[in-house]
Every structure is written in C-alpha cells, then in structure tokens.
Design an enzyme around this catalytic site. Structure first.
Site, PDB file in Angstrom:
ATOM      1  N   GLY A 253      -1.344  -3.983  -1.461  1.00 28.76           N
ATOM      2  CA  GLY A 253      -2.613  -4.145  -2.161  1.00 28.76           C
ATOM      3  C   GLY A 253      -3.770  -4.511  -1.257  1.00 28.76           C
ATOM      4  O   GLY A 253      -3.783  -4.182  -0.071  1.00 28.76           O
TER       5      GLY A 253
ATOM      6  N   LEU B  91       1.509   2.030  -6.011  1.00 28.06           N
ATOM      7  CA  LEU B  91       0.572   1.595  -4.977  1.00 28.06           C
ATOM      8  C   LEU B  91       1.314   1.080  -3.746  1.00 28.06           C
ATOM      9  O   LEU B  91       2.106   0.144  -3.827  1.00 28.06           O
ATOM     10  CB  LEU B  91      -0.335   0.478  -5.535  1.00 28.06           C
ATOM     11  CG  LEU B  91      -1.382  -0.056  -4.547  1.00 28.06           C
ATOM     12  CD1 LEU B  91      -2.382   1.015  -4.158  1.00 28.06           C
ATOM     13  CD2 LEU B  91      -2.084  -1.275  -5.130  1.00 28.06           C
ATOM     14  N   ASP B  92       1.019   1.683  -2.588  1.00 28.96           N
ATOM     15  CA  ASP B  92       1.623   1.292  -1.317  1.00 28.96           C
ATOM     16  C   ASP B  92       3.141   1.334  -1.369  1.00 28.96           C
ATOM     17  O   ASP B  92       3.815   0.663  -0.581  1.00 28.96           O
ATOM     18  CB  ASP B  92       1.160  -0.117  -0.894  1.00 28.96           C
ATOM     19  CG  ASP B  92      -0.347  -0.190  -0.748  1.00 28.96           C
ATOM     20  OD1 ASP B  92      -0.952   0.841  -0.401  1.00 28.96           O
ATOM     21  OD2 ASP B  92      -0.928  -1.262  -0.999  1.00 28.96           O
ATOM     22  N   GLY B  93       3.689   2.140  -2.273  1.00 27.72           N
ATOM     23  CA  GLY B  93       5.130   2.168  -2.457  1.00 27.72           C
ATOM     24  C   GLY B  93       5.795   3.474  -2.034  1.00 27.72           C
ATOM     25  O   GLY B  93       7.009   3.612  -2.177  1.00 27.72           O
TER      26      GLY B  93
END
EC number: 3.5.1.10
Lengths: 296, 296, 296, 296
Positions: free
Chosen positions: D213, D239-241
């Site tokens: 994040g 997100l960012d995964g």
C-alpha cells in the site's frame, strides 16, 4: 556428543544419475542426448546447458535423470552412451547420486573452515563422506575423532616435507575422490596435484586475483580496500591461479584493522568453501581452460 | 527539456558548517573541540570520529555544526580555532555547507557515468555545482548543454596531448574544487594532478587492486572471476593506485561474456562513482597515507 | 574435544569502559561529557553519536574510554557523572568491558543457531559468557556439556508450560544478563519478558515484518519472493513485533523449494543472530520507541 | 540532444526465436522438443528448464534457437509444433527475437524510474520499443518528446478517472505488448488489467509482502527495519499482490530518515524495474499460480 545430530535423510537418490558433458557445439546434441535417455526409459529431472559461443564454440550440459533399477543397468547405459558420445566428440561423465564422493580435508591451525564443513556434513547439506582429516598439527583431533572421522597428524617441516607428502599420498590414494584444503597453510607440490587434477579445492582468503600469496588480509588492509573477499578454486601449479569455483565478499571500512578483516573474512571463507565443495561433490562444476562452468 | 526537473530544495544549510580534523591522538581532543564549539554558541548536529590506534595513533574527526549568523562570524571562528588546532598539531578544514563545491567532469565516449552524475545532480542528491564538462570527443554535448552546463570539446592525440592539458588547466584553474573522471579514457599527467591533490576522482571499472590498467572487463573474463566490481579512487601518479574511496561488486557467472560484464559493470560504476563524489563534496573523506577515512 | 580450541585472547580491556547515553538534544552535551572524561583522566578511544532530529530531537552517544585503575575508581566516576547526567536529563549506563555479559541460550531441536554462537564464543569473537543452555528437548546436551556449559532440559507441554517457565526463571534470575532465543520454538510469556526488558534476543526466520508467525519459509515460498531473510529482534509482548536489531537476506529463485529456503535461511539466521548478540553484549544497542540505534 | 546517443547495435537476431513452454511433466518432453527443432534445422543456442516436482509436477522450458530464413518459415514451424504441443498438453509461445516488444510507460511526478528505462533503452540494454509515455501530469514531457517518443498527458481525478482510463485504453489497445508502471501513483482498475493479463509491470517501493500500500518508506522507517527493498511484479486485482518478478534490497541504519530511505530506495527501484522489464521483453518470465519462473 556432536555425532548425536543425525545427518538429514536425503531424498531417495537410489535411481538418480548425473551426467556432465562438454563437446564442440553443433545442432542436434540436445536432441541426441535427450532421445537417448528417453529411449532408455530415463526421466530428466534437471538439465542445465551453456553454449560458450553459438558460432563454433563449446557446448556444456549437466543432466540429472531418474532411471528404474539404475544399479543393474548402469554399465549397459554407459556402454550405450559411449556411442552417442563418440559421434559428438564428447567429454563426459555419468555418476550415481547415491555414491557419495569421499573427501580428505587438510587443515592447519585455524578451525573455522573445517568446522563449517563438519557442520554442513552433519546437517546433511554437504552430500559427501569425510573420509579423513589430515593436518600438520594435532590441534583439531578433538574436533574430528568424536565424529568417527580418522585424524592423521603429519607434521611438515622443510626437511620432512617430501616424506610428509609421501605419507599423505599413501593415505589418500584410492581412498578419496577429492581433497579440500580448509586453510591448510602449506604449498601443495605439482606431484601431489597431478594425482588430483581439478579435484583439490582450496579456500584463499582474498578476492582473487587481488592479493595472491601470503597474508592477504594484511595486503588488503594496506591497500585500503572497502570490500574484502574469499575465493574457492581448484589448485593448479600456479599459486592461487587455478580455476575459480566461487567467490564472495563483505563490506569493510577504515575502522577495521587487520584483525577485524581476519574475523570478518573467516565468515566469508566458511561460506564460500562450503558452497564450492557442495557444488563439486554434486558434479556441478566443469573446468575448461582454467575457468569453471558452474551449474548451481 | 530535462532542465525542467528542478533540483530538490535542500534543507536550509545557511548556518551549517563542517569540520574535518586529523591529529596525533591524545586525551582531551574531543573535549577541546566540543568545548570550543559550545563556547562559540555552535550546536553539533553530527560527529564521527576514528582513532587509528588508541596507543599513539592518529585521531580523525568530522563534525557538522550549526551556528547562527555563520556568514558574518566565519572568519573569526576560524581564527579562534587556529589556536586550538595549533595546540593539538591538527590538520583541519572548516567549510560552509551552503557553499557547494564546483566540479569539472571529464568524459570520453561512454555516457553512463556522466548521466548518473547529472541525474543525481538534477534530483538534488548530489550537493554540488557542475561547473563544466570537458571531453576529448564532442558526443556528449547534446546531453550537457541543454542543462545549462558549459561543454568543452578538447580533442587529445599523441601530438596535442600537452597542448590539450594546458587548455584543460586554463579552464579548470580557480574555477573548480574537484575534477571527476567519469570514464575519461586518458592518462592524467603528474603536472595536472599536482594542481588537484586528492581532488581528482576516477572511476576504475574493476575491483582494485585486481585488474589494474586497460580492458579490466576482458581481464576479469579471462580470469573467470565470479564477481566483478568498480572502484572510485583519488588519482595519484601511480596508475589506478590512489586512495580508494568506494567500491562495489556484482555477481556474474560463466554465462556472462565480456559484453555482459561491461553491461553489468556499467551499473556498478554509476553507483560507486556517484557515492564517492557525494562523499567528497560533503567533506566526508580524509586521505591518510594512500588510504581514506570515509565518514559516510 | 571442542573445548581444546582456546578462546582468542582479547586485547587488554581491564581499564576499558563503555557509556551509552540518550537525552533530549541541546547544545553542549558532547562538550560536557568529553570535558568530564578529560578532567577525570580518561582517554576516549571510540565515540559514536546520533541526533534524531537537530531541532528538538533526541541525542544518543556511545563512548568507549580507557581510564587507569578503572576498578578502584569506577564507583566514584559513576557518582560524579550522575551530576552531569542530571543536568541534561540523561538516561545512561556505564559498563566495564572486562565484565563479560552472561547469557542463557534457549534452543529447541534445530542446532545451527546454537552452534554458530558456540563457534563465535570459542573463537573469541563473541565477547560473553555462556552461563547455560536451556532446551525443551534433550538433543543438544552432547553439543553443550563437553564445552563445560550447563545444559538444562526443561520439557514444555500445554499442561506444564507455567511450571516450565517457573523453573526457567529460577535458573536465569540473577544469573544472566540476557537471554538468547536461538530458534527456541516456544512463545515467551509477558511475565518472563518483564524480567528481561530489551534483553531477550530472538532470531526470526524471515525478513520482518514480512511473514510474521509460524512457518515463514513456507509463507515465503507461497508468496514467491526472490529474496529471503532473517531478523534478530528484542522480544516484546507483540509476536515478532519487537525492536529490530539486525537483518540480512539472500537471493533465491523459483528453483528453491521450501526445504531449500530452510537450508539457505539457516545460514542467514546464523549470521544475523551472531551479529545481534555481539552488538548487544558490547553495549552497542539502544532501544528507543520500538526501534534500535545500533553503534556497530 | 539526448537522442544523439545511438542505441547499441544488437547482435544479428534476424533468425533467432524464443520458445516458452509449460506442461505436465512426463518423460520424453525434452527429447520431443529438441528432436523437433533438430529435424527442422534449428540450432538451440540456449535452453533452461525447470521441473517443479519430479513426481507429477509441472515442467517449464525456455529455448532460444536459430533457424535460417526464419521469416518465411515461421508460420509452418508453428503449425508443425502445434502437433507436438498437443501431444504433451503444452501451453507455449514462440516469438521472434527481432520483433521488439512495444511498451507503454505510465508515470506520475517522480522521474527516476522512467529515466532509468530511457537510459537502458538508449544504451541498447533494454531490447524494446517505447511506444509512448502516458502520465497524469505534464512534468515529464520535456524528458520524453526530444527522444521522439509520444507523450500523452491524461489528468486523473476522482471524477475523470473512468474517462481517463477509457482514453488510456484507446491509446494502448493494439499498440503495445506491455504496460510499465514506472511509479505511476494511480490504482489500475480490473477492467484495464484484464486487457493485459500478466503484461502490466509495476514497481512497488518496498520489499513485498512487507509494507503493502501507500507510503512504504514511512512504514519502513516506523518499523525500524535495517534493510529496505523494492519489488517489480505483475499487476493483478489484489493490490501489490501479483506475481513477483524481481526484488532487491539495500542496507540502511537508524541514521536514515524517511527522506534518506526514499533517496536510497530510488536507486533500488530503478535497478529492479529495469531488470524486470528486460526479462519480460526477452520472454524470460512464465507466470504460474501467482508466482514467476524467471529464466534469467
């Protein structure tokens, strides 16, 4: 006792074999080798290859394969593969993964490199047998014998050097596959080397080719380098000039005196030597023209 | 245009000064210096020290301090400190943080080292003024002039070398505090060097002292090293033999040919040179007997 | 026997002391401390300081000094310094370098972290006494007792946990300065922690805050990270949430399965824990608001 | 002008092709593929393979080969290979090395990641075409247009987000092979992502999965980590995964405040993103179950 720590059980390697091949590059090598293995019922579980130069260079490949009943079929498999090898002018070896390489470790008075190898051996990470430890001092006997490893104290002086080497050769000849110089602070003679071409691994306590020869940490200190290193290499007649297997480094600063460099360096030496020996015993290293191809 | 990227506004450094001191070690140095600063109303914001050897060695210290109205008090402060310095036989300097060092960057045909310095300068990370770029080729003019930096093309050949150096010296004398050789592939003469003792920074594309001289990547390839590096150092009369400021390395393998080493190496060179130049312009480097103390 | 390896003789530290100080920043601190030491005849041999924020932040300093006849003068020196400390509202400690910290090492079934500490202790690099090893298993007894270190086997189960901790506390209370969890796979209770605030060092086998809790290597494998790490931290009530002392990492690839990550990770854990414990026993770590200042 | 720096002439890749294959493991895959290539007259110049699990796992291979008159034979070659592929239930691709991938680079206000890609592109190290740069700000226009690269300023606000994305999609659809988020500080919607599955590369400024994040450097500072990192990954809905392509790290200390972390981190971000994009455009990455196999 240390020996209570049971070596890790490896995966079942009874039917696992490793091939190392080098030959002049030409189309069809991979096809021929993989077709050969397929037709003989082998399953390739790992393969790494390297072509020095796509146009007329050398080709190197390392293959791990599984073959049912390898034990009884090994001889025939090798005989059959010799025909493929001849066609492509291959230099090659085929070894069984469950036949652990036997090592002689040479050591002097510093124990850290020896200890690291013993630790990796005990934890099962070093897939080898330690057949013996040979030292020009008696200091490490207490570390070695409780583990069930024979320890040979062979003092070395200017006068006794030839005799000592003779005794070393008697001990290792036919008994070990490779020799590891774990901070053995004596020069190995060409005569000894020729018995173990590309099978003597030394750890040099500098980032070669910087600081060849004696007292590399003092040399590094005097030059004011900001990074120090260690180098594992095969021993050749040229001092610290043999094929490099592995190197690593650590950052230092002006605050570090020679003793600090030695202390920091010991940790690098341990890591680098352990990696190089592991790669060697797992048949991951090919020597070509004083350089190594390492399929790590 | 590139120049639209505004240099980062630094913290307010109007009243910030930096001291570098070296002297024979003895009790009371820190007390004397810190007492002096305290009595003059300065506040120490950073301090690093190093004693080469507690018994009779040398003592080095770098201090950053803030002093109200530094501009008008600087001269008196220096005059007063000279008395302390004399007592302890100090070599010392006191510089103002808001007086950016002026640099001349020398470059030949490879742009990566120059580009990195320009990038750090534009982003505000390199706290210096780039007074000029000098090159023996005209290739980089288009990179440099749009940024408002003068570009001087001074061709160099065997016949014109002396003349070229004369012209270089005219350009830089009194105009710059330091010279950065950002892959400038020409030998700097002792005559030029004596104008900038420990103020010419070179980036050598090897892990010194390995691979001194020309074509270090080819040398590294031929030796079969597993790690390559780059070295930023002050230029002295001995080729690639000056005090090392910074080094860094990167892992390579047998798969990397000379061109790969060059490509990988360029990234190391960029990083190492940028760090070394930053440390120099921030007065973080003391040279002592061909080695550096770096208070990074 | 392992114990034959004599610990390296340290430099003579009979008259060496270490101070750790933290206080609100203001002008004159360094002057006051260094003046104090100078007037008492001490010679500062090393000093590191750090100001969190020049404007109204906290100030930290670590000083090593030599003072003749430290033994007989220590009490008075501390009493005198208390006045300086009060003036600047300092938190401070002054310890003698020749009083080695006493450690209890807690271990479960994995020996690598324990072995590394024993090795650094034997080689003289870990400047501490290992007062005892406590384990919930009996496996490591053979490693520990031959070195002359008491080994206490205290089994832990859900029912006996409270009783086991009681026994642990009896063993360590008043006997050790710090506790090292060298892969001790049991949760430490708040009650135990409050006896050793910022004096219990744990090695967690991930790069915190990634992969908190159990099976971090499996977590890392599942996430597909390209680098794994280990973290040494002080134990607080929050699981894996205490102040980080040291971290390190190693590159991995898709080829590495969970067992490979464990094997690679063990080497990182060993290095990181050894560094953290060394820094702790050499009074190099200050904890401030769940973070550490490390004067390494 | 920057554009004067001519991109390095690559080796002649007219007849070079790259294959990526994944399929359930079984004996004979390598034999079948290499036999196929041999019979079609191709010469394998590089080959990397990986078996997730020798017993019933997945098999991955990347092959580079040269084939005379590739241009005219490509269609037939693919048609023929489809039969081999069907037999082994392969997912596969075959691409020509001289068909450079076309990239759209998205950027906001920080220029370092964009600059690095431009630099690698200019130096010839990034083997791609930069088809366009899209930004929600106009700041980078001056960096981009002089290089002959179209620059599209598409402002984004809460109200215009849907409209902006529509315009972005119009620009990139059919025009680019992949999208690079070079510090583009806007969330990409699932709708956009589904147009480029595993073909949007983002650089996240932390060592994922730590600090998912916003404001990861502030998070890192607050947690007191001793190492910071950056992560290049494919963008998925989480997100960012998404699958991690590459990560790298740098050591920091308590002395580094959030601005220092940002400055240090920018250099990591640059390196990591450049490597990931290079690997992607050279067909070195296979995505499998939210992880990557990278044949670097």
């Amino acid at each position: 006792m240390i020996q209570k720590v049971t070596p890790t059980k490896s995966a079942d390697l009874t039917n696992r074999a490793r091939m190392l091949v080098s030959c002049p590059d030409q189309p069809g090598i991979v096809a021929a080798v993989s077709q050969f293995l397929f037709e003989h019922g082998a399953n390739i579980v790992q393969s790494d290859q390297y072509t020095m130069d796509p146009e007329g260079g050398l080709f190197f490949i390392r293959i791990e394969f599984d073959l049912e009943k390898l034990d009884s079929r090994e001889a025939q498999l090798k005989a059959d593969f010799a025909e493929v090898a001849a066609k492509f002018r291959m230099e090659w070896s085929m070894t069984r993964a469950d036949r652990k390489k036997r090592l002689a470790i040479f050591v002097s008075k510093e124990e850290h490199a020896l200890l690291e190898l013993l630790w990796h051996w005990q934890s099962g990470d070093l897939d080898a047998e330690i057949a013996m430890v040979i030292s020009n001092h008696d200091d490490m006997r207490g570390l070695v014998e409780p583990l069930g490893i024979p320890y040979h104290h062979i003092p070395v002086s200017a006068e006794t050097k030839a005799e000592a080497e003779k005794r070393q050769l008697e001990l290792v000849s036919g008994e070990v596959d490779a020799v590891v110089l774990a901070r053995y602070m004596q020069i190995i003679t060409p005569k000894f080397i020729e018995h173990f071409p590309n099978r003597i691994i030394n750890i040099h306590h500098s980032f070669l080719p910087a600081f060849v020869g004696g007292k590399p940490y003092a040399q590094a200190y005097n030059r004011g380098v900001k990074i120090i290193g260690a180098t594992a290499h095969y021993v050749t007649e040229e001092l610290d000039g043999g094929p490099i297997i592995e190197q690593d480094v650590q950052r230092v600063s002006h605050r570090d005196n020679v003793d600090d460099l030695k202390r920091i360096g010991r940790n690098i030496e341990r890591t680098v030597l352990a990696r190089a020996v592991s790669w060697h015993v797992e048949d991951r290293v090919i020597v070509h023209q004083n350089k190594t191809v390492v399929f790590s």
